[in-house]
Design a protein around this motif. Structure first.
Motif, PDB file in Angstrom:
ATOM      1  N   GLU A 231       0.848  -1.204   0.000  1.00  0.00           N
ATOM      2  CA  GLU A 231       0.000   0.000   0.000  1.00  0.00           C
ATOM      3  C   GLU A 231       0.877   1.245   0.000  1.00  0.00           C
ATOM      4  O   GLU A 231       1.933   1.269   0.643  1.00  0.00           O
ATOM      5  N   THR A 232       0.451   2.271  -0.718  1.00  0.00           N
ATOM      6  CA  THR A 232       1.207   3.523  -0.740  1.00  0.00           C
ATOM      7  C   THR A 232       0.275   4.715  -0.832  1.00  0.00           C
ATOM      8  O   THR A 232      -0.838   4.626  -1.368  1.00  0.00           O
ATOM      9  N   SER A 233       0.725   5.822  -0.273  1.00  0.00           N
ATOM     10  CA  SER A 233       0.018   7.110  -0.355  1.00  0.00           C
ATOM     11  C   SER A 233       1.060   8.211  -0.223  1.00  0.00           C
ATOM     12  O   SER A 233       2.213   7.951   0.139  1.00  0.00           O
ATOM     13  N   SER A 286      -5.254   5.902  -0.589  1.00  0.00           N
ATOM     14  CA  SER A 286      -4.172   4.928  -0.730  1.00  0.00           C
ATOM     15  C   SER A 286      -4.319   4.122  -2.015  1.00  0.00           C
ATOM     16  O   SER A 286      -5.431   3.844  -2.467  1.00  0.00           O
ATOM     17  N   TYR A 287      -3.173   3.746  -2.578  1.00  0.00           N
ATOM     18  CA  TYR A 287      -3.105   2.839  -3.731  1.00  0.00           C
ATOM     19  C   TYR A 287      -2.672   1.475  -3.204  1.00  0.00           C
ATOM     20  O   TYR A 287      -1.714   1.388  -2.421  1.00  0.00           O
ATOM     21  N   ARG A 288      -3.337   0.407  -3.665  1.00  0.00           N
ATOM     22  CA  ARG A 288      -3.147  -0.883  -3.011  1.00  0.00           C
ATOM     23  C   ARG A 288      -3.007  -2.019  -4.015  1.00  0.00           C
ATOM     24  O   ARG A 288      -3.651  -2.018  -5.063  1.00  0.00           O
TER      25      ARG A 288
END
Length: 351
Positions: A231-233, A286-288
């Motif tokens: 996961e990233t943000s 968030s991108y997951r």
């Protein structure tokens, strides 16, 4: 000293003044004349009358277009990390013919998005400097000399959406009886954006849904399936984000996949997993990525906690500054630290 003076005056009083007041009047007149003559000489010397036999006092002159004090400011980098502060180098040079005392420099931001919180000396203080809040005081610069110092400047951010810090330095000092001031607009700073990355391994989701298949703890020779989530943000916009990780021996990629953004790829020869995100918008949450893996423990692995994903690294480019941001994540294991229902059950057991 005072006893001698008292003894002298008392002697003259008894010897002359008691007998005749004219002696007292004469002494007072002569003393007054000495004071008047000394004051006249002082005035003539400092006010420069055109008398060839009398010396003159020439105070330092000030050219307002070329002030005696030259100050140069330079920042180490145009990108600022709020928590780490910003390095500012200051060089002072006294081009005048007299010493300059008590140079005051006040630092301030130019808008309400940020505030200057404090100053710190980033090198050894030789006693010629002092800090008072956001103000720097240099006690003395001798004529024809120069000095340098390094400050660490800390800001507080009031508007989280703003990233550009506009700030200035105002200096003031007295020279030749005149107050000289100067305001310099310093090079703007851009706050460093933060790229947040997380990873977790689950057998049971945080909501209580069973994601994995097989025994927990893992058993020799029997497959157990887990789910890995990346996961990233970001605190600001990023581009060209890449996640890279490796599957250890004994762990294979299964068919389950949950891809909400970007592109996923896997190399069977290198056992490397790649997740690419061309663009990340800070306001989109968030991108997951989620993918399923399968572990079959061997007899040699009995009693061990096994790795599920190794050497996880991530990189991204700040869309505003072009700076690269990245890091490395902790290794995931069968202990499932993020799985509140199954954590700590990672040791391989016999069938």
């Amino acid at each position: 000293m005072f006893k001698l003076i008292h003894h002298y005056i008392r002697g003259r009083w008894e010897r002359y003044y008691l007998k005749s007041h004219w002696h007292l009047i004469l002494d007072l007149s002569l003393s007054l004349l000495v004071v008047i003559l000394a004051g006249a000489l002082f005035s003539l010397y400092y006010y420069r009358p055109n008398l060839p036999w009398l010396g003159s006092y020439n105070p330092p002159t000030v050219d307002l277009n070329n002030p005696p004090l030259e100050i140069d400011y330079s920042v180490a980098t145009s990108s600022a990390k709020i928590q780490d502060g910003t390095i500012l180098r200051i060089i002072f040079k006294n081009n005048g013919n007299a010493a300059i005392n008590n140079v005051n420099i006040d630092f301030a931001t130019a808008d309400d998005n940020f505030a200057l919180s404090r100053l710190e000396l980033d090198d050894n203080d030789n006693g010629n400097l002092s800090l008072n809040g956001r103000e720097l005081v240099l006690k003395q610069i001798k004529a024809g000399t120069s000095s340098a110092l390094t400050l660490r400047i800390y800001f507080s951010q009031k508007n989280l959406a703003a990233r550009k810090i506009e700030w200035q330095a105002q200096s003031q000092y007295f020279f030749a009886g005149q107050l000289l001031k100067a305001t310099v607009k310093l090079a703007p700073l851009t706050t460093a954006a933060e790229l947040i990355a997380k990873e977790a391994a689950y057998y049971t989701s945080p909501q209580g849904d069973q994601l994995g298949i097989g025994p927990i703890p893992p058993i020799v020779g029997i497959p157990t399936n887990y789910w890995i989530f990346l996961e990233t943000s970001g605190s600001s916009d990023f581009k060209d984000i890449v996640f890279s990780a490796y599957l250890p021996q004994g762990v294979e990629l299964s068919s389950g996949r949950s891809l909400l953004a970007g592109e996923f790829s896997y190399s069977t020869s290198s056992r490397q997993i790649i997740w690419k995100i061309p663009e990340l918008k800070s306001g989109n949450g968030s991108y997951r990525l989620g993918f399923e893996i399968q572990l079959i423990p061997t007899a040699e692995q009995e009693g061990k906690v096994l790795p599920l994903l190794t050497n996880t690294r991530y990189y991204g480019e700040d869309a505003l500054t072009g700076d690269e941001v990245g890091g490395k994540l902790k290794q995931l294991t069968t202990d499932l630290e993020s799985d509140r229902f199954n954590s700590g059950q990672g040791q391989v057991v016999k069938p």
